[in-house]
Structures are given as structure tokens and as C-alpha cells.
Design a protein around this motif. Sequence first.
Motif: not given
Length: 361
Positions: A29, A36-38, A41, A116-117, A120-121, A218, A221
Motif C-alpha cells: 500500500r 482498485q478497478s478503474r 470509476n 469512488t476512489s 475503494q482505496v 473488480y 483485479q
Amino acid sequence: MSLDFKINLQLFSEEKTEKATPKRRREAREKGQVLQSREINSAIILIFVFLALKMFGYGILNKTMAFTVNTIKDYASGSGTITMTEVSNIMLKSVVTLFIIVGPIALVALVVGVATSYMQVGFLFTMKSIEFKLSKLNPIEGFKRLFSKRSIVELIKSFIKIFLIGYVIYSYGIKQVVKILNLMDNNVQGITKYLGDTVTNVAFRAGGVLVVLAAFDYLYQWWDYEKNLKMSKQEIKEEFKQTDGNPQIKSKIKEKQRQIAMRRMMQDVPKADVIITNPTHYAVALKYDKDLYDAPYVLAKGQDLVAQKIKDIANDNSIPIVEDKPLARTLHATADIGQVIPEELYQTVAEVLAYVYSLKS
């Protein structure tokens, strides 16, 4: 006669079969390697942007038309020549109008993208993912990345997206052919409204397709992320040595600590008032200091060889040794070094100390 030895060959294998440890996940990390799945997004931003366009579309259209009409009127009412001042004013008005028109849509895209990011993160700020590395300039490594498994998967995903979104546009467009042919009978506002609604409907359908693809992406990923983080048994063993220390070194440190504590304990034996013995298996050194504790406390204790060492020091320093098997065993089991004796032993130990003090008198 035969001897069978069972050896776990996985301990010597570099195959990554074990799940990543928390330390490995934390380090990944920090390097910017996160799950993360773009596609998620892109799909959500697309849907929210066109939803914002549907909500603010008429206002945007009216502002654009009003700006265009006013600009033309200003030019028409002038002398026919445009000065640099007028050009500057037109440019300034254009920028302000563009900001007013595009600003809300851009703000929606920015907020939705960040949210959204974050979902996920989480919060993450690192510069390691964009650090300059000479390997990035290596054409051989670049060629390998170009034809890597990840690149091939991304290419297949792109083809699937193009095909599905193209099919959605085609299937929706076929149904609108008749309406498109009848647009010539409408005015400009009617045509604009129809085109806006059509584009929005197509965008929503494409967004729905992207959401479905994003769910599968996702999952992929997640699988790829866990696979890349896997560790070999040897890596886990080395990490354990780094975090918890080498077991051999830790055992040596503990042994050294025991030796230091033993020396310190033996140095306190000459201060004792009495030694209670088993007589061979246990020895407990007691002292009573009314300024320190309200009851006698243990200066030293030990078994077997340690007990004999305590008695030898007591003899060298003329400290009374009292043999009491039950008391010695109980004191050794219930009282730690530096602690006062249990309350239920007060009476027994008081009698022993009284006897010792009478001998000294």
C-alpha cells in the motif's frame, strides 16, 4: 534397518503459495499497490456526469444561446470594426460563461471520482508509484510490459467494451431512425432537446453496461492483486525473522537477561534476614524493612543448584538458615522476587523472624 526422513520441500521452494502477511500488504500500500478497478470509476463518473447534464442541460443551453445572441448583438450595434479592447472583453466573457456552464459538470465529475476512489482505496498519498526508475527506460522491459498478461487482459477488456457499447448504441439508434427522419419538421429547440435526450439515454445505457463490466473487472483485479501479493514460505520465514527477530538471537538475549537477573538476585542475598529452605530443593531469602513494606518480602529464591548457591552465600555472610519444608515450598510458589509474602503466611513468617531476632539478641 531403514531410516525414513520426511522433509517438507516447500520450505526450500520459491513458489508463492501463501497469503500475504499484514506487513506485506502495508508495504504494498505504501508503494501505491492497492486494490482498485478503474472501470468502476469510469462507469460511475459517466452516469453522474450525464445525470448532471440531464438536470442542468436546459440551463446550460439557455446560457449558451443567450451568450451567443448577446455577442452578435453587441458586434452588430458597433461600428463594424473590432478593437483589441472589444476582443479582450469577448474573450473574458467567453471564459466566464464557459466556467459557469462547464463548472458544475466538472465539479460533479471531480467529486464523484474522488468519492469512488476513496471508497475503494481509502486515504492514500504516496510518491513511490511515480518515482523515476531506469528500468522504465529499458526498451526490453517496455516490450515485456507491452505483451504482458495484464496488457493482454486490458486489450480484451477494451474490445469487449467497444463491442457492447457499440451494440447498445446501434440497438437504440435503430429504434430512433423514424424520429430522426422527422426532425426536419421541428424547430431548433425541438431538435436540440431531442438530441440531448437521445445522447443522455444512450449514455445511461452505456453506463449500465460499464457497471456490469466493472463488477467483473473488480473481481479480476481482486484475484490479480491477491495473486501478486502472495509469498513463498521462505519469504514468510525471513519476514518473521525481521519483525520478531531471529529465534536464536532472542533466546541468547533472554539467557543473558536471566544471567543478569541471577547476578542481581545473588547480590541481594547478603541483605536478607533469614533463608527458608526445604532443605535441598528450595531456598527463599526474606527481609523485613518497615520503612519499605508493611510485611516481609522476597529478596531471592531458587531451586536445586540456585538454592544451594543461596545457602552458600548465606553461610558466608552469617545469615540464619531455617529449615521449613512446607513454608519454603509455599513461599517459592506464591511469592515473586521483590514482592511481599502472601497474607496467609504472615503469622508463620513472623514466628520465624521472631526466632531469628532472638538468636541475634
